[in-house]
Design an enzyme around this catalytic site. Sequence first.
Site, PDB file in Angstrom:
ATOM      1  N   CYS A 126       0.829  -1.213   0.000  1.00  0.00           N
ATOM      2  CA  CYS A 126       0.000   0.000   0.000  1.00  0.00           C
ATOM      3  C   CYS A 126       0.861   1.260   0.000  1.00  0.00           C
ATOM      4  CB  CYS A 126      -0.954  -0.025   1.193  1.00  0.00           C
ATOM      5  SG  CYS A 126      -2.167   1.322   1.207  1.00  0.00           S
ATOM      6  N   ASP A 173     -10.893  -3.454  -4.888  1.00  0.00           N
ATOM      7  CA  ASP A 173      -9.893  -2.479  -4.456  1.00  0.00           C
ATOM      8  C   ASP A 173     -10.178  -1.112  -5.065  1.00  0.00           C
ATOM      9  OD1 ASP A 173      -7.668  -1.075  -3.673  1.00  0.00           O
ATOM     10  OD2 ASP A 173      -6.250  -2.676  -4.132  1.00  0.00           O
ATOM     11  N   HIS A 205      -8.528  -4.847  -0.697  1.00  0.00           N
ATOM     12  CA  HIS A 205      -7.299  -4.110  -0.415  1.00  0.00           C
ATOM     13  C   HIS A 205      -6.758  -4.501   0.963  1.00  0.00           C
ATOM     14  CE1 HIS A 205      -4.650  -0.615  -1.166  1.00  0.00           C
ATOM     15  NE2 HIS A 205      -4.675  -0.476   0.151  1.00  0.00           N
TER      16      HIS A 205
END
Length: 236
Positions: A126, A173, A205
Amino acid sequence: MASNPPGECCTKGSLHEGTPKGKNQTIFGLDTYQVGQEHGNDRIIVILTDIMGHNNINGKLIADELSNYKYQVLIPDIILNDPIKGDLSEWLSKHSAEVTAPIVDPFLSSIKKDLKPKFFGAIGYCFGAKYLVQNLTKDGPLDAGAIAHPSFVSIEEVKAIAKPIIISAAEIDPIFTVELRHQTEAELIKLGARFQINLYSGVSHSFANRGDVSDPIVKYAKERALVEQISFFSQY
C-alpha cells in the site's frame, strides 16, 4: 495515476497471531526490525510498510517467513513511529512524498553501498509501494521488487520502472482499481519490463499483509501472494 491515494480501506485489517523471532535495532539511522542476519548480507529484502508501520506484528511475521528462505529481512520505520490512529487525511498530510522519500531513499542506498548484497529486493505494501517503485529505476538500488495493493503510484513512476516487478492485486480495491491495474499492465508491456501481475478473487485491499486469515479465501490469497513473491525473487 497507476493507483489512487490511500483511503479508509487502508486503515482496516486484522492482526495475525505469532511470536516474531527477530529484533529491533537502529540500522542506517532508522529503527528497524531485523531477522535472518545469520544468513549474512548476500540476499537482503526490505519491507516498506503500509500506514500501520514497522512494528505491526503482521509485517514481522511475513519477514520471519521470508527469512526461512535464507534472506536477511529488514523492516525500517519509514513513518517515524507514527502509525495511523486517527484521521487519515491528517496523517497523510504529515507523511507526504516530500517527507517519506528522503527517509526511504538513503536507507536503501546505504544497504546497496555498505552491505553490498548480491541480491537486493524489496516488498511494498500500500503506502510503501510508491517508494519501492521509485527505487526500481535504471539507476535505483533495487534488483527486483514486489508490491501488493499499491497506493499513490503515479503512471510517470510506472513508466520509469527498469527492474523486474511482481504485483499482487485484489479483486475488490478502490485504490488499485481495475482501470488503473490495466493501465499499469499496458505501460509495463510497452516498456518491455519483466513483470508479473497476480489478481486474487474474493479479496479486498490489504489482503496480502492484513487480511482476515480466518476466511479461507483470504488466507489462501495472502499465503499465495507471499509464495509468488519468493518464487519471483528466486530468479534473480
